[in-house]
Structure formats: structure tokens, C-alpha cells
Design a protein around this motif. Structure first.
Motif, PDB file in Angstrom:
ATOM      1  N   ALA A 177      -3.839  -2.121 -10.820  1.00  0.00           N
ATOM      2  CA  ALA A 177      -5.364  -1.755 -10.493  1.00  0.00           C
ATOM      3  C   ALA A 177      -5.461  -0.411  -9.851  1.00  0.00           C
ATOM      4  O   ALA A 177      -6.398   0.029 -10.026  1.00  0.00           O
ATOM      5  N   ASN A 178      -4.238   0.028  -9.159  1.00  0.00           N
ATOM      6  CA  ASN A 178      -4.391   1.110  -8.460  1.00  0.00           C
ATOM      7  C   ASN A 178      -3.582   2.273  -9.123  1.00  0.00           C
ATOM      8  O   ASN A 178      -3.112   3.360  -8.386  1.00  0.00           O
ATOM      9  N   ALA A 201       0.891  -1.236   0.149  1.00  0.00           N
ATOM     10  CA  ALA A 201       0.027  -0.013   0.063  1.00  0.00           C
ATOM     11  C   ALA A 201       0.870   1.165  -0.131  1.00  0.00           C
ATOM     12  O   ALA A 201       0.561   2.107  -0.794  1.00  0.00           O
ATOM     13  N   ALA A 202       1.935   1.360   0.743  1.00  0.00           N
ATOM     14  CA  ALA A 202       2.787   2.418   0.876  1.00  0.00           C
ATOM     15  C   ALA A 202       3.551   2.558  -0.580  1.00  0.00           C
ATOM     16  O   ALA A 202       3.534   3.536  -0.758  1.00  0.00           O
ATOM     17  N   VAL A 203       4.060   1.480  -1.105  1.00  0.00           N
ATOM     18  CA  VAL A 203       5.010   1.444  -2.254  1.00  0.00           C
ATOM     19  C   VAL A 203       3.934   2.177  -3.364  1.00  0.00           C
ATOM     20  O   VAL A 203       4.329   3.071  -4.161  1.00  0.00           O
ATOM     21  N   THR A 204       2.565   1.451  -3.473  1.00  0.00           N
ATOM     22  CA  THR A 204       1.738   2.232  -4.452  1.00  0.00           C
ATOM     23  C   THR A 204       1.468   3.586  -4.244  1.00  0.00           C
ATOM     24  O   THR A 204       1.477   4.188  -5.195  1.00  0.00           O
ATOM     25  N   GLU A 205       1.229   4.058  -3.206  1.00  0.00           N
ATOM     26  CA  GLU A 205       0.891   5.321  -2.785  1.00  0.00           C
ATOM     27  C   GLU A 205       1.920   6.210  -3.143  1.00  0.00           C
ATOM     28  O   GLU A 205       1.852   7.315  -3.965  1.00  0.00           O
ATOM     29  N   LEU A 206       3.225   5.831  -2.861  1.00  0.00           N
ATOM     30  CA  LEU A 206       4.529   6.744  -3.198  1.00  0.00           C
ATOM     31  C   LEU A 206       4.734   6.593  -4.636  1.00  0.00           C
ATOM     32  O   LEU A 206       5.113   7.737  -5.312  1.00  0.00           O
ATOM     33  N   ALA A 207       4.762   5.312  -5.327  1.00  0.00           N
ATOM     34  CA  ALA A 207       5.036   5.600  -6.650  1.00  0.00           C
ATOM     35  C   ALA A 207       3.893   6.278  -7.572  1.00  0.00           C
ATOM     36  O   ALA A 207       4.284   6.983  -8.560  1.00  0.00           O
ATOM     37  N   ARG A 208       2.427   6.138  -7.072  1.00  0.00           N
ATOM     38  CA  ARG A 208       1.647   7.071  -7.922  1.00  0.00           C
ATOM     39  C   ARG A 208       1.746   8.426  -7.633  1.00  0.00           C
ATOM     40  O   ARG A 208       1.853   9.531  -8.708  1.00  0.00           O
ATOM     41  N   ASP A 209       2.448   8.948  -6.349  1.00  0.00           N
ATOM     42  CA  ASP A 209       2.891  10.328  -6.134  1.00  0.00           C
ATOM     43  C   ASP A 209       3.935  10.649  -7.190  1.00  0.00           C
ATOM     44  O   ASP A 209       3.931  11.761  -7.785  1.00  0.00           O
ATOM     45  N   ILE A 210       4.875   9.842  -7.096  1.00  0.00           N
ATOM     46  CA  ILE A 210       6.284  10.164  -7.998  1.00  0.00           C
ATOM     47  C   ILE A 210       5.697  10.255  -9.316  1.00  0.00           C
ATOM     48  O   ILE A 210       6.153  11.192 -10.190  1.00  0.00           O
ATOM     49  N   CYS A 211       4.873   9.212  -9.962  1.00  0.00           N
ATOM     50  CA  CYS A 211       4.544   9.246 -11.294  1.00  0.00           C
ATOM     51  C   CYS A 211       3.792  10.608 -11.614  1.00  0.00           C
ATOM     52  O   CYS A 211       3.982  10.993 -12.733  1.00  0.00           O
ATOM     53  N   PRO A 264       3.499  -7.964  -6.342  1.00  0.00           N
ATOM     54  CA  PRO A 264       2.078  -7.957  -7.123  1.00  0.00           C
ATOM     55  C   PRO A 264       1.957  -6.833  -7.848  1.00  0.00           C
ATOM     56  O   PRO A 264       1.243  -5.832  -7.629  1.00  0.00           O
ATOM     57  N   TRP A 265       2.574  -6.851  -9.253  1.00  0.00           N
ATOM     58  CA  TRP A 265       2.542  -5.728 -10.025  1.00  0.00           C
ATOM     59  C   TRP A 265       0.786  -5.518 -10.406  1.00  0.00           C
ATOM     60  O   TRP A 265       0.744  -4.435 -10.973  1.00  0.00           O
ATOM     61  N   ALA A 266       0.218  -6.498 -10.614  1.00  0.00           N
ATOM     62  CA  ALA A 266      -1.255  -6.618 -10.937  1.00  0.00           C
ATOM     63  C   ALA A 266      -2.020  -5.524 -10.132  1.00  0.00           C
ATOM     64  O   ALA A 266      -2.965  -4.584 -10.426  1.00  0.00           O
ATOM     65  N   GLU A 267      -1.731  -5.473  -8.664  1.00  0.00           N
ATOM     66  CA  GLU A 267      -2.275  -4.859  -7.836  1.00  0.00           C
ATOM     67  C   GLU A 267      -1.836  -3.492  -7.845  1.00  0.00           C
ATOM     68  O   GLU A 267      -2.782  -2.399  -7.689  1.00  0.00           O
TER      69      GLU A 267
END
Length: 254
Positions: A164-165, A119-129, A158-161
Motif C-alpha cells: 500500500a506504500n 515504517a523504517a523498513v518501508t521507507e528503506l525498501a522504497r528508497d532502494i527500489c 505486513p506485506w499488504a501494508e
């Protein structure tokens, strides 16, 4: 005066590393590279990433409980990718942000990534991108840009997850089954067609119709990221079809 992290995420805090230098003048950040730490503990990984003798760093470290540490300012060139290549670019560090994700890796007991961490990686990556306008297809694994040297973050990631986010790209892989396949040692036009697709995708492969070591490593890296059910370096119909479908989704290629 307080110093803030680049990201506005409240979970992020600073833990500076000295291991960075200037980006080339005019360099645009257009790649996000995800790694695992591949060490026995998160504490050991952090110490290595901030040790000037290691000459290794990343912009961020995400611990298993979801804690985000910023080690290097995004404007600086962190030393995370090493010898690498993607879509014609060789110095990946010049143009990328690197995130290290705490996991012992294949050498020390590879295991699934905890939900809080993802969840933290996803949020951080989305912010960076979002802040750097990094295209979804340019969110990559370390193994994508350095298939001869690296396996991370590996087939359990989990690249698919993430996709999806809103982070990266994904299509459900074609089921693994029978049919024609290509493997190391084969030659001919079908191999050349496979190599052309891998090169168009971004991997460094010769287009010579010979299924050699570089082609096997690229196929393995592709499978590890996009078809993780079987990672064997054999280009079966599942692998080839999944690659083709991902290429069709590329802007200007579909």
C-alpha cells in the motif's frame, strides 16, 4: 573524510561488517530480499552479522525501534540469501540487496513487527527500489527464494501494508473456504497446472504432475507471503486463485 551510507535516509548509520565480496562484473541489482533475524535479541543478531567467523551478513539491519544500520555497501555482495533460487537465478546474492529485520522468529517467540520498524523498513525498501529500479514483483521474502530452508520474515510480516506504500505487490487473498484442493501425493494435470503457475511466478518446482515435497514447500512459501491466513502447504482454491490473480498483474502476463 566522513563515510556516508548508500541511502539518504537520516535514520541510517554505518555499522560495517567484513562479510562481503565483489559482485560479478556487470551484475545488475534487481532483487530485494527481506529477512528476519531469528535470534533472541537484536544485539545478538548484530554481533553475528559483523562477526567474520559467521560468514553471514546483510546490507541493512532494521531494529525494532526503527533504527537502520548499514552493514555492507550496496555495491558489494553481502552473504544473506545462501542456497537459493528465483526465476532461473541461483546465486541470489549476486543480484540482490538484503535487509535483516530484528524479530526473534519462529524459534524464539515470533511476534508482530512494531509500527516504527515497519515504517523504517518501508521507507528503506522504497528508497532502494527507486535507486536500483527493482520491480515490485521482485521484492521477496527469504522464504520465497529458499522455501526448503527458511520461513522468514514469516506470516506475521505486513506485506499488504508495504504494498500500500509502494513496496512489493499484493492482492487481497481469496477467502479461505471449501472447494477442490491439491495436496502432497496427488498426481495429474491439475497438479501440473499448479506447478506451471508456481514456476512462472518464480519458485523452483518440477513440472511433472506429481505433488511432491518441492511443490508443497513452494505452496507453503507462497501462502506465507501472499495468503498468510492459513499456511499448510495445501493448494486450496483460495491459494490457487490468489496465485492466478497475482500472475495476471505481472507485466506481459495479464
Amino acid at each position: 573524510m566522513s563515510v556516508k551510507t548508500d541511502t539518504s535516509l537520516p535514520a541510517a548509520r554505518l555499522r560495517p561488517s567484513p562479510n562481503h565480496n565483489d559482485r560479478p562484473e556487470g551484475a545488475r541489482i534487481d532483487l530485494l530480499i527481506l529477512h528476519y533475524t531469528g535470534m533472541e535479541s537484536g544485539a545478538a543478531a548484530l554481533q553475528r552479522l559483523i562477526d567474520p567467523r559467521s560468514e553471514v551478513s546483510a546490507h541493512y539491519l532494521v531494529e525494532e525501534d526503527g533504527t537502520i544500520l548499514q552493514l555492507v555497501p550496496e555495491a558489494r555482495r553481502a552473504w544473506h540469501a545462501g542456497v537459493a533460487f528465483w526465476a532461473g537465478a541461483r546465486d541470489i546474492n549476486d543480484r540482490s540487496i538484503g535487509i535483516e529485520i530484528v524479530n526473534p522468529g519462529h524459534e524464539y517467540g515470533y511476534r508482530p513487527f512494531p509500527e516504527a520498524q515497519i515504517a523504517a523498513v518501508t521507507e528503506l525498501a522504497r528508497d532502494i527500489c527507486a535507486r536500483h529500479a527493482i520491480a515490485a514483483e521482485r521484492v521477496l521474502a527469504h522464504s520465497d527464494v529458499a522455501p526448503a530452508r527458511k520461513q522468514d520474515p514469516g506470516e506475521l510480516f505486513p506485506w499488504a501494508e508495504l504494498a500500500a506504500n509502494g513496496v512489493g505487490v499484493w492482492v487481497d487473498p481469496e477467502p479461505v473456504g471449501g472447494g477442490r484442493y491439491l495436496q502432497e501425493g496427488e498426481e495429474g494435470q491439475p497438479v501440473e497446472a499448479l506447478q506451471s503457475m508456481l514456476a512462472l511466478f518464480g519458485y523452483e518446482v518440477p513440472i511433472d504432475g506429481v505433488f511432491g515435497d518441492a511443490t508443497r514447500l513452494a505452496v507453503t512459501a507462497f501462502q506465507r507471503h501472499y495468503r498468510p491466513q492459513t499456511v499448510d502447504g495445501v493448494a486450496d482454491m483460495s491459494t490457487i486463485s490468489t496465485l492466478h490473480r497475482l500472475l495476471q498483474r505481472r507485466p506481459g502476463l495479464g
